[in-house]
Design an enzyme around this catalytic site. Structure first.
Site, PDB file in Angstrom:
ATOM      1  N   GLN A 456      -7.657  11.222  -3.738  1.00 21.82           N
ATOM      2  CA  GLN A 456      -6.761  10.411  -2.907  1.00 21.82           C
ATOM      3  C   GLN A 456      -6.336  11.137  -1.635  1.00 21.82           C
ATOM      4  O   GLN A 456      -5.949  10.504  -0.656  1.00 21.82           O
ATOM      5  CB  GLN A 456      -5.524   9.990  -3.700  1.00 21.82           C
ATOM      6  CG  GLN A 456      -4.537  11.083  -4.032  1.00 21.82           C
ATOM      7  CD  GLN A 456      -3.217  10.514  -4.546  1.00 21.82           C
ATOM      8  OE1 GLN A 456      -3.129   9.366  -4.980  1.00 21.82           O
ATOM      9  NE2 GLN A 456      -2.178  11.316  -4.498  1.00 21.82           N
ATOM     10  N   TRP A 472      -1.583   8.438   6.419  1.00 23.25           N
ATOM     11  CA  TRP A 472      -2.066   7.062   6.281  1.00 23.25           C
ATOM     12  C   TRP A 472      -2.865   6.687   7.520  1.00 23.25           C
ATOM     13  O   TRP A 472      -2.493   5.818   8.314  1.00 23.25           O
ATOM     14  CB  TRP A 472      -0.889   6.116   6.060  1.00 23.25           C
ATOM     15  CG  TRP A 472      -0.279   6.268   4.683  1.00 23.25           C
ATOM     16  CD1 TRP A 472      -0.525   7.269   3.789  1.00 23.25           C
ATOM     17  CD2 TRP A 472       0.661   5.390   4.068  1.00 23.25           C
ATOM     18  NE1 TRP A 472       0.201   7.071   2.642  1.00 23.25           N
ATOM     19  CE2 TRP A 472       0.937   5.923   2.780  1.00 23.25           C
ATOM     20  CE3 TRP A 472       1.283   4.218   4.452  1.00 23.25           C
ATOM     21  CZ2 TRP A 472       1.828   5.310   1.903  1.00 23.25           C
ATOM     22  CZ3 TRP A 472       2.168   3.614   3.574  1.00 23.25           C
ATOM     23  CH2 TRP A 472       2.432   4.147   2.318  1.00 23.25           C
ATOM     24  N   ASP A 579      -4.347   0.583  -2.515  1.00 23.23           N
ATOM     25  CA  ASP A 579      -2.958   0.696  -2.931  1.00 23.23           C
ATOM     26  C   ASP A 579      -2.063  -0.304  -2.197  1.00 23.23           C
ATOM     27  O   ASP A 579      -2.459  -0.953  -1.244  1.00 23.23           O
ATOM     28  CB  ASP A 579      -2.481   2.129  -2.674  1.00 23.23           C
ATOM     29  CG  ASP A 579      -1.265   2.510  -3.501  1.00 23.23           C
ATOM     30  OD1 ASP A 579      -0.788   1.672  -4.293  1.00 23.23           O
ATOM     31  OD2 ASP A 579      -0.792   3.655  -3.354  1.00 23.23           O
ATOM     32  N   GLU A 582       2.602  -4.837  -1.835  1.00 19.56           N
ATOM     33  CA  GLU A 582       3.792  -5.509  -2.359  1.00 19.56           C
ATOM     34  C   GLU A 582       4.988  -5.482  -1.409  1.00 19.56           C
ATOM     35  O   GLU A 582       6.045  -5.998  -1.735  1.00 19.56           O
ATOM     36  CB  GLU A 582       4.217  -4.888  -3.693  1.00 19.56           C
ATOM     37  CG  GLU A 582       4.687  -3.452  -3.604  1.00 19.56           C
ATOM     38  CD  GLU A 582       3.569  -2.429  -3.641  1.00 19.56           C
ATOM     39  OE1 GLU A 582       3.841  -1.250  -3.381  1.00 19.56           O
ATOM     40  OE2 GLU A 582       2.416  -2.817  -3.917  1.00 19.56           O
ATOM     41  N   ASP A 656       3.155   3.122 -10.976  1.00 15.40           N
ATOM     42  CA  ASP A 656       3.759   4.460 -11.045  1.00 15.40           C
ATOM     43  C   ASP A 656       4.720   4.617 -12.219  1.00 15.40           C
ATOM     44  O   ASP A 656       5.943   4.649 -12.051  1.00 15.40           O
ATOM     45  CB  ASP A 656       4.492   4.746  -9.733  1.00 15.40           C
ATOM     46  CG  ASP A 656       3.578   4.673  -8.529  1.00 15.40           C
ATOM     47  OD1 ASP A 656       2.351   4.739  -8.716  1.00 15.40           O
ATOM     48  OD2 ASP A 656       4.090   4.538  -7.410  1.00 15.40           O
ATOM     49  N   HIS A 725      -4.391  11.365 -13.150  1.00 14.36           N
ATOM     50  CA  HIS A 725      -3.654  11.462 -11.886  1.00 14.36           C
ATOM     51  C   HIS A 725      -2.755  12.687 -11.991  1.00 14.36           C
ATOM     52  O   HIS A 725      -2.099  12.893 -13.007  1.00 14.36           O
ATOM     53  CB  HIS A 725      -2.814  10.205 -11.643  1.00 14.36           C
ATOM     54  CG  HIS A 725      -2.375  10.039 -10.220  1.00 14.36           C
ATOM     55  ND1 HIS A 725      -1.767  11.040  -9.493  1.00 14.36           N
ATOM     56  CD2 HIS A 725      -2.436   8.972  -9.379  1.00 14.36           C
ATOM     57  CE1 HIS A 725      -1.492  10.598  -8.280  1.00 14.36           C
ATOM     58  NE2 HIS A 725      -1.886   9.345  -8.182  1.00 14.36           N
TER      59      HIS A 725
END
Length: 876
Positions: A456, A472, A579, A582, A656, A725
């Site tokens: 990631q 990002w 990812d 939301e 998460d 993870h």
């Protein structure tokens, strides 16, 4: 008059650790009346060729829908004598903080809780009332009005028309009941009424569509005779106090006693202004119908705290799940430092306005409006929709698996996963090229079957006030991953894929030292970022930095982002985490101009659709060996979703979870979320091995223990994907590479996972064809076993042939397994070979670390093959 207020709480640094429960519109109750001149006392109406509706005036009047194959079993029915359509005009406040949203119903200005039925009528394509010039149409509608109402509805259909209203009433002296002759409306008080239309039409042999629409409300004001002409509102104002006490009746009394949203009318001038200048619509429509006291409700998307929702009020809104979600003391700490960051039992990334029940009833809403399913009454359900209309479907099925199949037939099903991602461990790593090669060497020493490395941090990391975070800006950081393409080639030579990370947000990258592109500035220049009210890019707070969000409704966005994915895949990447999705702000301005609240729920579906389209386009554009080689197929996985996400998403993960043993946001919630989502069409789901969220506050610490990590490995060895993870604070957590014990356990359970690959391939194919999940709540196959209904995270099925009873509590060395009623076969313990023959019984089973309680159907081919493979892999 504004009915929506949005309050930003992003930057509050000291908050109430125990925030009040949000106020909801309470369960609205009212009376049903019918017009005896047009509505018979009892009649059966056809809905298409496979369904029928029974109207009966008995006990006040009710409707009941059934399938012709089982006419005595209603799949939907109303409560006798009670209104099934009602509405309100309500003010709502939304409190927003970093991806968390709290909806609060405030003042309730109007409630239309009573209902009349004027007419029930079957309409087909030959109906002369559809003629635009015809005046002989239902309840006085013109033909053109009726055509508008029926737009998008399949004919033949069933139309129910009438009025909803709120008015004081008194009965005449009459022996009859439940008709207009019994009621005299007192016109000395203000009243509100509105037309409604309810449409039912058959969509296919197992689904009925329904639609409820409201007309504009009529406000009827009558002045007192003594009122002067200049004081035209005085007669209305004189009676305002009565509205609270008398007009709303029981509804108002309950609101006062239970602390729900208050029902008030601020002033007569306000009501008149709404009627005259704004043509205000009722902004809540409610659909009420019957339920049985012992009926269990399953589904509602990915839910982490409950599997059965009877007795609860379930909001359907995409958002961050929260940190703790009620588990203490972490929820206390999260709420204290960030407004409502702890979430609660109902907060979830991937809700769905769908349920099925233990009585084989199922229903889902179409559209994306915010909705609340009120299941608090024993005898009824009320769906409250934020809007003036609602569409949905009622499903027929004789078993839970049939209902899931019929539901996913309508919303869509995922494609078959590439075989490579379900062949071995997905190793989640960070640290750069040399770190990956070092860990890879260790895993080869332990002979771990690996399908891919998921990296990631391929975009690089930066230090912020809360620690190390990703850049990002979706391009490889060639300093951190020196020799990026060579690393991918070397792994691919050993049949190991590389997976990466992206999301639909972009951070300004002007401070990044080795960037080649600044994607934020590119998107800004193309005008494809979500805008604020000033027309500027909406900078959305996210942890320690602000980001711009891609406007997924803009026609240029998809092609631009697909090019970013194309460059990533050209390097050899074959998968990624897609990812977020939301966090669209509720006051955002979108290119489409649509309501941002509905767009908020639709956004994760649009995000999935862009990724899925790229996968399909890439496959169709490949040539030669790459096109024919299934090992080259792409896959992405995501956490945010809504009702139709299973159609677009390929694979999901649960977000998460805390690195804890707790119920609402720890390892137990990972099982609950897995099973609830599976009952809602999310066929492929999994969690991070060991959980994600560690907390390192001065007095509150959550760190991943070795025991928790090992038990989570055991759990995830029986989910669709076996993926690690490092978590948000890797140095605080036990990792699979921490020591010999963790590496040995990781290798062993990667082999356990591989041992049932043959069955997993079959289940993946079944999911793509029927929508059935890989991991299943026992209710799916044992719906008649009452004991099964009370299970949540305690145990689950893999397909039909494997039963898993995971260890989910610290220090436990044995578990209680329940062997369900309903089949003749016995269950065999895979480690000892012991066979359990008594159905409907519980048994304590030893489950030391490394030997979770797992059973296969005795004598089944799947069970025998699984055990043989375990023996061949030296894992038995």
């Amino acid at each position: 008059m504004a009915t929506l207020k949005i309050t930003k709480k992003h930057h509050r640094h000291l908050n109430h650790p125990f925030p009040a429960t949000p106020t909801f519109l309470p369960f609205i109750q009212g009376t049903l009346f019918s017009n005896p001149q047009k509505v018979p006392s009892s009649q059966i109406f056809s809905i298409g060729k496979d369904f029928q509706l029974l109207w009966s005036s008995k006990n006040g009047g009710s409707l009941s829908i059934s399938h012709h194959s089982r006419p005595s079993r209603p799949i939907w029915s109303t409560i006798p004598g009670q209104a099934f359509v009602s509405a309100a005009l309500t003010e709502t406040e939304v409190e927003e903080s970093r991806g968390s949203f709290v909806m609060k119903d405030r003042d309730v200005h109007l409630v239309c809780n009573h209902q009349t039925i004027e007419e029930i009528r079957e309409i087909n394509q030959f109906d002369h009332s559809l003629d635009g010039n015809c005046q002989d149409s239902p309840s006085g509608y013109s033909g053109s009005e009726l055509k508008k109402v029926l737009n998008g509805t399949q004919l033949p259909s069933l139309l129910i028309t009438g009025w909803i209203f709120s008015m004081k009433k008194k009965k005449k002296q009459s022996q009859k009941a439940e008709t207009y002759d019994d009621i005299q409306y007192e016109a000395t008080e203000p009243s509100t009424s509105a037309r409604y239309w309810v449409l039912f039409d058959q969509k296919n042999s197992n689904q009925i569509g329904f639609q409820v629409m409201l007309g504009e409300p009529n406000f009827k004001l009558r002045r007192r005779p003594s009122s002067p002409a200049s004081g035209r509102y005085r007669g209305f104002s004189w009676r305002l106090g009565l509205i609270k006490r008398r007009k709303l009746g029981l509804f108002w009394n309950l609101a006062r006693r239970r602390g729900y949203a208050s029902a008030t009318v601020s002033s007569a001038e306000e009501i008149e202004e709404m009627r005259v200048t704004e043509s205000v619509q009722l902004n809540r429509v409610c659909l009420t119908y019957s339920s049985e006291a012992n009926e269990r409700f399953y589904g509602f998307g990915e839910q982490f705290s409950h599997v059965d929702f009877k007795g609860k009020r379930v909001p359907i809104f995409v958002q961050e799940q929260g940190i703790g979600r009620g588990d203490q003391p972490v929820t206390f700490a999260a709420n204290l430092v960030s407004y409502r960051a702890g979430g609660d039992w109902s907060t979830t990334y991937a809700p769905s306005p769908f349920y099925m029940t233990s009585k084989m009833r199922a229903l889902y809403l179409e559209g994306y409006d915010y909705s609340v399913f009120d299941l608090t009454r024993l005898d009824g359900v009320q769906i409250q929709i934020h809007g003036p209309s609602v569409k949905g479907r009622i499903l027929h099925g004789n078993s839970p698996s049939e209902l899931i199949e019929h539901f996913t037939e309508a919303i869509g099903r995922p494609p078959e996963l590439p075989e490579w991602i379900i062949s071995g461990a997905v190793v989640g790593m960070q640290g750069g090229t040399e770190t990956v090669r070092r860990i890879w060497d260790q895993l080869r020493t332990y002979n771990v079957p690996i399908s891919s490395f998921w990296l990631q941090d391929w975009v690089g990391q930066r230090e912020t006030m809360i620690g190390s975070q990703l850049w990002w800006n979706w391009e490889v950081d060639t300093k951190r991953y020196l020799g990026w393409r060579q690393l991918i080639q070397d792994l691919n030579a050993r049949h190991i894929k590389v997976m990466t990370y992206c999301n639909p947000c972009l951070a300004p990258a002007h401070e990044k030292p080795n960037r080649r592109r600044d994607l934020f500035e590119e998107a800004k220049g193309l005008d494809i970022l979500v805008k604020d009210k000033l027309g500027q890019p909406y900078m959305v707070p996210n942890t320690a930095f602000d980001v711009g969000m891609l406007d997924l409704t803009h026609p240029k966005t998809a092609s631009w982002f697909k090019q970013i994915l194309q460059e990533m895949v050209e390097d050899g990447v074959r998968g990624w985490m897609a990812d977020f999705g939301e966090g669209l702000p509720l006051d955002a301005i979108l290119y489409s101009g649509e309501d941002p609240i509905s767009a908020h729920n639709r956004y994760p579906e649009l995000w999935a659709q862009i990724n899925r389209e790229f996968v399909e386009e890439w496959k169709s554009n490949c040539v030669g060996k790459v096109k024919e080689d299934p090992q080259e197929a792409l896959v992405f996985f995501m956490r945010a979703g809504f009702r139709n996400s299973p159609k677009w998403g390929m694979l999901f993960w649960e977000g998460d979870q805390m690195v804890s043993w707790q119920t609402n946001d720890g390892i137990k919630s990972a099982v609950t979320g897995l099973l609830s989502s599976g009952l809602s069409g999310y066929a492929f789901n999994h969690s991070d091995i060991g959980g994600y969220c560690a907390v390192n506050f001065p007095f509150i610490k959550y760190r991943r223990s070795e025991e928790l990590l090992l038990r989570w490995m055991e759990l995830n060895a029986f989910t669709t994907v076996f993926r690690t993870h490092e978590g948000n604070k890797p140095s605080c957590n036990s990792q699979f590479y921490s020591n010999h014990q963790t590496l040995s356990q990781f290798a062993r359970f990667a082999k356990v996972y591989k041992a049932w690959k043959f069955y997993r391939i079959q289940l993946v194919k079944d999911a793509s064809q029927k929508g059935l999940p890989v991991c299943r709540h026992l209710f799916l196959h044992y719906p008649d076993d009452e004991r099964v209904h009370s299970l949540s995270y305690q145990q689950f099925l893999v397909g039909t042939e494997i039963l898993v009873v995971p260890v989910l509590d610290k220090g436990m060395k044995k578990v209680k397994a329940y062997f369900p009623l309903g089949e003749g076969c016995d269950w065999q313990h895979i480690w000892t070979g012991k066979v359990f023959t008594e159905k409907g019984t519980e048994a304590w089973v030893e489950a030391p670390i490394g030997y979770p309680a797992v059973f296969v159907k005795a004598g089944s081919i799947v069970g025998e093959t699984f055990v043989k493979n375990l023996r061949d892999f030296h894992s038995l």
